[in-house]
Design a protein around this motif. Sequence first.
Motif, short mmCIF file in Angstrom:
data_model
loop_
_atom_site.label_atom_id
_atom_site.label_comp_id
_atom_site.label_asym_id
_atom_site.label_seq_id
_atom_site.Cartn_x
_atom_site.Cartn_y
_atom_site.Cartn_z
N PHE A 1 47.95 -90.66 76.92
CA PHE A 1 46.76 -90.10 76.30
C PHE A 1 45.80 -91.21 75.87
O PHE A 1 44.61 -91.16 76.15
CB PHE A 1 47.17 -89.23 75.09
N ALA A 2 46.33 -92.23 75.21
CA ALA A 2 45.48 -93.35 74.77
C ALA A 2 44.84 -94.04 75.97
O ALA A 2 43.65 -94.40 75.93
CB ALA A 2 46.30 -94.35 73.95
N ALA A 3 45.58 -94.23 77.05
CA ALA A 3 45.03 -94.86 78.25
C ALA A 3 43.93 -93.99 78.87
O ALA A 3 42.91 -94.51 79.34
CB ALA A 3 46.14 -95.13 79.27
N ALA A 4 44.12 -92.67 78.87
CA ALA A 4 43.11 -91.76 79.42
C ALA A 4 41.85 -91.77 78.56
O ALA A 4 40.73 -91.74 79.10
CB ALA A 4 43.69 -90.35 79.51
N VAL A 5 42.02 -91.82 77.24
CA VAL A 5 40.87 -91.89 76.35
C VAL A 5 40.12 -93.20 76.59
O VAL A 5 38.89 -93.22 76.68
CB VAL A 5 41.30 -91.74 74.87
N THR B 1 45.55 -88.12 82.49
CA THR B 1 46.95 -88.34 82.08
C THR B 1 47.92 -88.00 83.20
O THR B 1 49.05 -88.48 83.20
CB THR B 1 47.32 -87.50 80.85
N GLY B 2 47.49 -87.14 84.14
CA GLY B 2 48.38 -86.74 85.22
C GLY B 2 49.43 -85.72 84.78
O GLY B 2 50.40 -85.48 85.48
N ILE B 3 49.23 -85.14 83.61
CA ILE B 3 50.16 -84.16 83.04
C ILE B 3 49.56 -82.78 83.21
O ILE B 3 48.35 -82.61 83.07
CB ILE B 3 50.39 -84.47 81.54
N SER B 4 50.39 -81.79 83.50
CA SER B 4 49.88 -80.42 83.65
C SER B 4 49.15 -80.02 82.37
O SER B 4 49.50 -80.48 81.28
CB SER B 4 51.01 -79.43 83.94
N ILE B 5 48.17 -79.16 82.48
CA ILE B 5 47.37 -78.76 81.33
C ILE B 5 48.23 -78.09 80.26
O ILE B 5 48.00 -78.28 79.06
CB ILE B 5 46.16 -77.87 81.74
#
Length: 140
Positions: free
Chosen positions: A125-129, A84-88
């Motif tokens: 999130f959907a794209a990462a999944v 996602t490229g988002i911080s944890i």
Amino acid sequence: MAMDLGLSQATASAFLEAFRRCEPGANDSKYFMAFPALVCAAFSAEVGLKTILKREGISAHGHDLLSLFMQLSDEKMIEIADETGISIEDFAAHLNHSKKAFVEWRYIYEVSGEKMISLLFIGKFAAAVEAAGLRMKNAV
């Protein structure tokens, strides 16, 4: 009930594509398409997570994205979060806030009061999944 993994992966991908076509700015519809976009992305993530879980040998049910995500192997959770490229920290906060996105937003017209959610997060999130699921499919 048996799950057709090819069909479930294709379904998740199709709903992700529907999200992309409904994203604000992606079309010139006379309708506000953010709600359908959100529902499609949330459903894509749900089906995608269930597909990954089935490939990991786990049969999962329900619509809670956080619950489904937490059943994944540690390796898959990290892979998806990183994708996602988002911080944890932000990822965890957004996922917790969005865990019931499909259930809550498909009936948004029945809710009074203000509701907030990050359409950007649900899409990422959907794209990462989807990406994680496709990598698993191609590794078989």
